[in-house]
Scaffold this motif. Sequence first.
Motif, PDB file in Angstrom:
ATOM      1  N   ARG A 116      -9.181   5.813   1.098  1.00  0.00           N
ATOM      2  CA  ARG A 116      -8.506   6.661   2.083  1.00  0.00           C
ATOM      3  C   ARG A 116      -8.505   6.034   3.472  1.00  0.00           C
ATOM      4  NH1 ARG A 116      -8.782  10.907   5.538  1.00  0.00           N
ATOM      5  NH2 ARG A 116      -7.500  12.739   5.055  1.00  0.00           N
ATOM      6  N   ASP A 117      -9.629   5.449   3.873  1.00  0.00           N
ATOM      7  CA  ASP A 117      -9.719   4.854   5.209  1.00  0.00           C
ATOM      8  C   ASP A 117      -8.758   3.682   5.364  1.00  0.00           C
ATOM      9  OD1 ASP A 117     -11.650   6.707   5.794  1.00  0.00           O
ATOM     10  OD2 ASP A 117     -13.354   5.341   5.554  1.00  0.00           O
ATOM     11  N   LEU A 118      -8.584   2.918   4.284  1.00  0.00           N
ATOM     12  CA  LEU A 118      -7.653   1.792   4.331  1.00  0.00           C
ATOM     13  C   LEU A 118      -6.224   2.284   4.482  1.00  0.00           C
ATOM     14  CD1 LEU A 118      -6.925  -1.212   4.036  1.00  0.00           C
ATOM     15  CD2 LEU A 118      -6.956  -0.884   1.545  1.00  0.00           C
ATOM     16  N   VAL A 119      -5.861   3.317   3.718  1.00  0.00           N
ATOM     17  CA  VAL A 119      -4.514   3.887   3.822  1.00  0.00           C
ATOM     18  C   VAL A 119      -4.266   4.389   5.238  1.00  0.00           C
ATOM     19  CG1 VAL A 119      -2.947   5.676   2.967  1.00  0.00           C
ATOM     20  CG2 VAL A 119      -4.479   4.505   1.375  1.00  0.00           C
ATOM     21  N   LEU A 120      -5.248   5.077   5.803  1.00  0.00           N
ATOM     22  CA  LEU A 120      -5.113   5.609   7.160  1.00  0.00           C
ATOM     23  C   LEU A 120      -4.933   4.481   8.175  1.00  0.00           C
ATOM     24  CD1 LEU A 120      -5.220   8.151   8.961  1.00  0.00           C
ATOM     25  CD2 LEU A 120      -7.700   7.820   9.112  1.00  0.00           C
ATOM     26  N   ALA A 121      -5.719   3.413   8.053  1.00  0.00           N
ATOM     27  CA  ALA A 121      -5.649   2.306   8.998  1.00  0.00           C
ATOM     28  C   ALA A 121      -4.305   1.584   8.929  1.00  0.00           C
ATOM     29  CB  ALA A 121      -6.790   1.320   8.741  1.00  0.00           C
TER      30      ALA A 121
ATOM     31  N   GLU B 294      -3.646  14.285   8.059  1.00  0.00           N
ATOM     32  CA  GLU B 294      -4.553  13.928   9.161  1.00  0.00           C
ATOM     33  C   GLU B 294      -3.794  13.259  10.301  1.00  0.00           C
ATOM     34  OE1 GLU B 294      -8.471  11.104  10.002  1.00  0.00           O
ATOM     35  OE2 GLU B 294      -8.096  11.887   7.974  1.00  0.00           O
ATOM     36  N   MET B 295      -2.878  12.360   9.970  1.00  0.00           N
ATOM     37  CA  MET B 295      -2.092  11.668  10.991  1.00  0.00           C
ATOM     38  C   MET B 295      -1.208  12.633  11.763  1.00  0.00           C
ATOM     39  SD  MET B 295      -0.950   8.299   8.803  1.00  0.00           S
ATOM     40  CE  MET B 295       0.338   7.876   9.987  1.00  0.00           C
TER      41      MET B 295
ATOM     42  N   LEU C  66       0.841  -1.198   0.000  1.00  0.00           N
ATOM     43  CA  LEU C  66       0.000   0.000   0.000  1.00  0.00           C
ATOM     44  C   LEU C  66       0.876   1.249   0.000  1.00  0.00           C
ATOM     45  CD1 LEU C  66      -3.124   0.310   0.167  1.00  0.00           C
ATOM     46  CD2 LEU C  66      -2.794   0.887   2.563  1.00  0.00           C
ATOM     47  N   SER C  67       1.448   1.596  -1.139  1.00  0.00           N
ATOM     48  CA  SER C  67       2.431   2.673  -1.229  1.00  0.00           C
ATOM     49  C   SER C  67       2.122   3.560  -2.422  1.00  0.00           C
ATOM     50  CB  SER C  67       3.832   2.062  -1.382  1.00  0.00           C
ATOM     51  OG  SER C  67       4.725   2.951  -2.009  1.00  0.00           O
TER      52      SER C  67
ATOM     53  N   ALA D 235      -2.441  13.266  -4.417  1.00  0.00           N
ATOM     54  CA  ALA D 235      -3.885  13.123  -4.577  1.00  0.00           C
ATOM     55  C   ALA D 235      -4.526  12.232  -3.510  1.00  0.00           C
ATOM     56  CB  ALA D 235      -4.197  12.558  -5.958  1.00  0.00           C
ATOM     57  N   ARG D 236      -3.795  11.343  -2.895  1.00  0.00           N
ATOM     58  CA  ARG D 236      -4.394  10.447  -1.911  1.00  0.00           C
ATOM     59  C   ARG D 236      -3.594  10.371  -0.609  1.00  0.00           C
ATOM     60  NH1 ARG D 236      -8.311   6.877  -2.254  1.00  0.00           N
ATOM     61  NH2 ARG D 236      -9.248   8.847  -2.898  1.00  0.00           N
ATOM     62  N   TRP D 237      -2.308  10.107  -0.685  1.00  0.00           N
ATOM     63  CA  TRP D 237      -1.520   9.851   0.521  1.00  0.00           C
ATOM     64  C   TRP D 237      -1.233  11.118   1.326  1.00  0.00           C
ATOM     65  CZ3 TRP D 237      -1.588   6.598  -3.499  1.00  0.00           C
ATOM     66  CH2 TRP D 237      -1.598   5.213  -3.229  1.00  0.00           C
TER      67      TRP D 237
END
Length: 236
Positions: free
Chosen positions: A211-216, A176-177, A17-18, A168-170
């Motif tokens: 997005r939620d998956l990347v955050l988790a 947020e983190m 997931l990169s 655009a995504r990460w």
Amino acid sequence: MEMMPCEQPAVRLIGWLSPYVHRAEVALRLKGVPYELLHDDMASKSDLLLTHNPVHKKVPVLLHGHRSIPESLVIVEYVDEAFPAGPPLLPSDPLARANARFWARFLDDKCWKALWVALWAEPGEARAAAAREAKEGLALLEAQLPEGKRFFGGDAIGLLDIAASGVARWLGVFEEMAGVRLLTEEEHPALCRWAREYAADETVRQCLPHRDLVLAVLTPRRGMFVSTAKAMAAHK
């Protein structure tokens, strides 16, 4: 006797997931190349990864038959040249092609480094200076968007769009983190609009993680990000 067409070598991609793996995936999908994604946990790097990328020991690595191609931007250009039947990812004009390569390297060599320190370094002058540099870098990138066009590549996604896909995504997840805002509608309206256009593209959506998956997945790695930023700030 009827000649049988030669089979194309299998295409596999070592990754996880990169944003860098996403670059390779979206290039393959835009070119219409079937591939198998081999998930590699970067916490315990597989023998396959170490065999095919012994120099950097990082994903992504593209396996095309017996060939192995590391580094995301190198992979994108390889895919563009090795599979010419699909839509081009680099401009045909030499100057436009050189410019796309220049700004793609700018993102990796300069812009992301400043973003990383601005996101994760301890509060202080080094972090403040990195934030100023990062916002200036985003403004320079935004200026490369052709007026009236959806993408850096014009009406179709190209090399620079793919290179900037982490924005655009990460980037939003990292913001947020970290509790830091660097890309805003007020300061970078065109770049924010581009990010939405990129994430909404039908082909991109096929391999752009939610997005939620990347955050988790990335939240437990926050400590590693802070350590990396501390080392980067110390060497600036």
